[in-house]
Write a protein that holds these residues in place. Sequence first.
Motif, PDB file in Angstrom:
ATOM      1  N   ILE A   3      35.009  11.126  57.994  1.00 13.36           N
ATOM      2  CA  ILE A   3      34.246  12.008  58.862  1.00 13.36           C
ATOM      3  C   ILE A   3      35.095  13.108  59.480  1.00 13.36           C
ATOM      4  CG2 ILE A   3      34.487  10.487  60.862  1.00 13.36           C
ATOM      5  CD1 ILE A   3      31.701  11.468  61.718  1.00 13.36           C
ATOM      6  N   THR A   4      36.365  12.839  59.721  1.00 16.82           N
ATOM      7  CA  THR A   4      37.209  13.849  60.362  1.00 16.82           C
ATOM      8  C   THR A   4      38.026  14.685  59.374  1.00 16.82           C
ATOM      9  OG1 THR A   4      39.017  12.262  60.662  1.00 16.82           O
ATOM     10  CG2 THR A   4      37.416  12.470  62.467  1.00 16.82           C
ATOM     11  N   ASP A   5      37.874  14.427  58.075  1.00 15.88           N
ATOM     12  CA  ASP A   5      38.723  15.107  57.085  1.00 15.88           C
ATOM     13  C   ASP A   5      38.598  16.626  57.151  1.00 15.88           C
ATOM     14  OD1 ASP A   5      39.567  12.664  56.288  1.00 15.88           O
ATOM     15  OD2 ASP A   5      38.579  12.675  54.332  1.00 15.88           O
ATOM     16  N   ILE A   6      37.372  17.113  57.263  1.00 14.46           N
ATOM     17  CA  ILE A   6      37.165  18.567  57.275  1.00 14.46           C
ATOM     18  C   ILE A   6      37.630  19.157  58.600  1.00 14.46           C
ATOM     19  CG2 ILE A   6      35.431  20.398  57.159  1.00 14.46           C
ATOM     20  CD1 ILE A   6      33.821  18.567  55.289  1.00 14.46           C
ATOM     21  N   PHE A   7      37.240  18.536  59.700  1.00 13.83           N
ATOM     22  CA  PHE A   7      37.635  19.064  61.006  1.00 13.83           C
ATOM     23  C   PHE A   7      39.141  19.026  61.209  1.00 13.83           C
ATOM     24  CE2 PHE A   7      38.572  18.197  65.552  1.00 13.83           C
ATOM     25  CZ  PHE A   7      38.335  19.488  66.017  1.00 13.83           C
ATOM     26  N   SER A   8      39.809  18.020  60.671  1.00 12.79           N
ATOM     27  CA  SER A   8      41.253  17.904  60.881  1.00 12.79           C
ATOM     28  C   SER A   8      42.005  19.120  60.357  1.00 12.79           C
ATOM     29  CB  SER A   8      41.787  16.625  60.224  1.00 12.79           C
ATOM     30  OG  SER A   8      41.667  16.681  58.817  1.00 12.79           O
ATOM     31  N   ARG A   9      41.444  19.789  59.352  1.00 10.29           N
ATOM     32  CA  ARG A   9      42.094  20.999  58.832  1.00 10.29           C
ATOM     33  C   ARG A   9      42.006  22.148  59.827  1.00 10.29           C
ATOM     34  NH1 ARG A   9      38.414  20.581  53.605  1.00 10.29           N
ATOM     35  NH2 ARG A   9      38.940  18.446  52.991  1.00 10.29           N
ATOM     36  N   ARG A  10      40.975  22.113  60.682  1.00 11.79           N
ATOM     37  CA  ARG A  10      40.808  23.135  61.708  1.00 11.79           C
ATOM     38  C   ARG A  10      41.648  22.819  62.953  1.00 11.79           C
ATOM     39  NH1 ARG A  10      36.377  26.406  62.095  1.00 11.79           N
ATOM     40  NH2 ARG A  10      35.144  24.979  60.812  1.00 11.79           N
ATOM     41  N   ALA A  11      41.992  21.539  63.113  1.00 10.05           N
ATOM     42  CA  ALA A  11      42.696  21.090  64.315  1.00 10.05           C
ATOM     43  C   ALA A  11      44.191  21.392  64.199  1.00 10.05           C
ATOM     44  CB  ALA A  11      42.460  19.603  64.538  1.00 10.05           C
ATOM     45  N   THR A  12      44.524  22.655  64.333  1.00  5.23           N
ATOM     46  CA  THR A  12      45.900  23.115  64.194  1.00  5.23           C
ATOM     47  C   THR A  12      46.510  23.395  65.561  1.00  5.23           C
ATOM     48  OG1 THR A  12      45.222  25.427  64.080  1.00  5.23           O
ATOM     49  CG2 THR A  12      45.308  24.197  61.994  1.00  5.23           C
ATOM     50  N   LEU A  13      47.815  23.581  65.571  1.00  2.00           N
ATOM     51  CA  LEU A  13      48.502  23.941  66.809  1.00  2.00           C
ATOM     52  C   LEU A  13      48.024  25.307  67.308  1.00  2.00           C
ATOM     53  CD1 LEU A  13      50.630  23.323  68.955  1.00  2.00           C
ATOM     54  CD2 LEU A  13      52.346  24.347  67.441  1.00  2.00           C
ATOM     55  N   ALA A  14      47.771  26.230  66.401  1.00 10.32           N
ATOM     56  CA  ALA A  14      47.296  27.559  66.798  1.00 10.32           C
ATOM     57  C   ALA A  14      45.959  27.457  67.528  1.00 10.32           C
ATOM     58  CB  ALA A  14      47.165  28.449  65.562  1.00 10.32           C
ATOM     59  N   ARG A  15      45.060  26.605  67.035  1.00 15.94           N
ATOM     60  CA  ARG A  15      43.780  26.396  67.722  1.00 15.94           C
ATOM     61  C   ARG A  15      44.007  25.828  69.116  1.00 15.94           C
ATOM     62  NH1 ARG A  15      41.259  21.434  68.203  1.00 15.94           N
ATOM     63  NH2 ARG A  15      39.087  21.502  68.932  1.00 15.94           N
ATOM     64  N   THR A  41      33.213  24.263  69.595  1.00 18.02           N
ATOM     65  CA  THR A  41      32.436  23.019  69.566  1.00 18.02           C
ATOM     66  C   THR A  41      31.440  23.016  68.422  1.00 18.02           C
ATOM     67  OG1 THR A  41      32.649  22.824  71.976  1.00 18.02           O
ATOM     68  CG2 THR A  41      30.932  21.510  70.923  1.00 18.02           C
ATOM     69  N   ALA A  42      30.768  24.137  68.219  1.00 21.18           N
ATOM     70  CA  ALA A  42      29.806  24.222  67.117  1.00 21.18           C
ATOM     71  C   ALA A  42      30.510  24.037  65.772  1.00 21.18           C
ATOM     72  CB  ALA A  42      29.074  25.560  67.156  1.00 21.18           C
ATOM     73  N   ALA A  43      31.709  24.603  65.667  1.00 20.10           N
ATOM     74  CA  ALA A  43      32.480  24.424  64.430  1.00 20.10           C
ATOM     75  C   ALA A  43      32.882  22.968  64.248  1.00 20.10           C
ATOM     76  CB  ALA A  43      33.722  25.320  64.459  1.00 20.10           C
ATOM     77  N   MET A  44      33.311  22.327  65.328  1.00 19.00           N
ATOM     78  CA  MET A  44      33.715  20.919  65.263  1.00 19.00           C
ATOM     79  C   MET A  44      32.535  20.030  64.852  1.00 19.00           C
ATOM     80  SD  MET A  44      35.202  18.450  68.322  1.00 19.00           S
ATOM     81  CE  MET A  44      33.622  18.381  69.206  1.00 19.00           C
ATOM     82  N   VAL A  45      31.391  20.237  65.486  1.00 14.86           N
ATOM     83  CA  VAL A  45      30.219  19.411  65.177  1.00 14.86           C
ATOM     84  C   VAL A  45      29.784  19.648  63.728  1.00 14.86           C
ATOM     85  CG1 VAL A  45      27.773  19.056  65.705  1.00 14.86           C
ATOM     86  CG2 VAL A  45      29.440  19.222  67.564  1.00 14.86           C
ATOM     87  N   ALA A  50      29.421  17.602  58.206  1.00 14.72           N
ATOM     88  CA  ALA A  50      29.772  17.753  56.791  1.00 14.72           C
ATOM     89  C   ALA A  50      30.566  16.554  56.287  1.00 14.72           C
ATOM     90  CB  ALA A  50      30.565  19.044  56.582  1.00 14.72           C
ATOM     91  N   GLY A  51      31.335  15.940  57.181  1.00 11.09           N
ATOM     92  CA  GLY A  51      32.131  14.779  56.799  1.00 11.09           C
ATOM     93  C   GLY A  51      31.309  13.559  56.439  1.00 11.09           C
ATOM     94  N   VAL A  52      30.068  13.497  56.923  1.00  9.97           N
ATOM     95  CA  VAL A  52      29.206  12.351  56.579  1.00  9.97           C
ATOM     96  C   VAL A  52      28.066  12.749  55.654  1.00  9.97           C
ATOM     97  CG1 VAL A  52      29.715  11.097  58.702  1.00  9.97           C
ATOM     98  CG2 VAL A  52      27.745  12.642  58.646  1.00  9.97           C
ATOM     99  N   ASP A  53      27.968  14.038  55.327  1.00  5.24           N
ATOM    100  CA  ASP A  53      26.849  14.503  54.510  1.00  5.24           C
ATOM    101  C   ASP A  53      27.344  15.267  53.286  1.00  5.24           C
ATOM    102  OD1 ASP A  53      24.136  14.720  53.896  1.00  5.24           O
ATOM    103  OD2 ASP A  53      23.940  16.650  54.929  1.00  5.24           O
TER     104      ASP A  53
END
Length: 255
Positions: A3-15, A41-45, A50-53
């Motif tokens: 579930i977190t695979d896609i969001f983890s790519r967005r979770a960077t130090l720059a963010r 938040t909208a991007a995270m959700v 997407a991680g489960v669908d």
Amino acid sequence: MGITDIFSRRATLARSVRLLSEFRYEQSDPARFYTALAEDTAAMVGDLWAGVDGGRAPVGRTVLDVGGGPGYFADAFTARGLHYIGVEPDPSEMHAAPSLDRSAGSFVRASGMALPFADDSVDICLSSNVAEHVRDPWRMGAEMLRVTRPGGLVVLSYTVWLGPFGGHEMGLTHYLGGARAAARYTRRHGRPPKNNYGSSLFAVSAADGLEWAASTGAALAAFPRYHPQWAWWMTEVPVLREFLVSNLVLVLRAP
């Protein structure tokens, strides 16, 4: 796919740095801060969905935002193709941004403790930084699960009391104790803090949330909302997580 695979790519130090830099405007320019937070938040959700669908975006889905305030999140979710419903119990909060265009989404005045929605009626139920402001956050969590359709997501994010932002506008004085911090703030500013310990701010721990999520049998993930992915391990370490996680995201899938 996790579930977190896609969001983890967005979770960077720059963010993380970008969000932290916006945080300083929360009091002086709330529109700037909450607009930036809404987009993130909208991007995270969307990533979590997407991680489960199968990687699909939640276009056409309904998101219920519990404690949505004046509606800063509405535009961000609507722009991503979701049907947004904001719930807010406090009329002063609901109308705190009179210049805000509320044409996007729908808004309901109601309490998160008794959501006026049928069982299994929304696809995603979100609560952003609300749990620390209610006396019984896990009753609210149970309500969020109740109104979410089977297979839908509950995303409950809150500020951990012992983290650096646990005292909100009281700063780090909350480490002196909530009551003492509130009294000190009142003496200094001539008015009580908006987030007043014991009435509108409560000490909610990371352990509390993790224990509740596990008790539901619906927990999927837990991670620090504003940290880069390489720092998520902190969530797994008792005591340390209370001080360093800062804001904990609990993700559950409705049974």
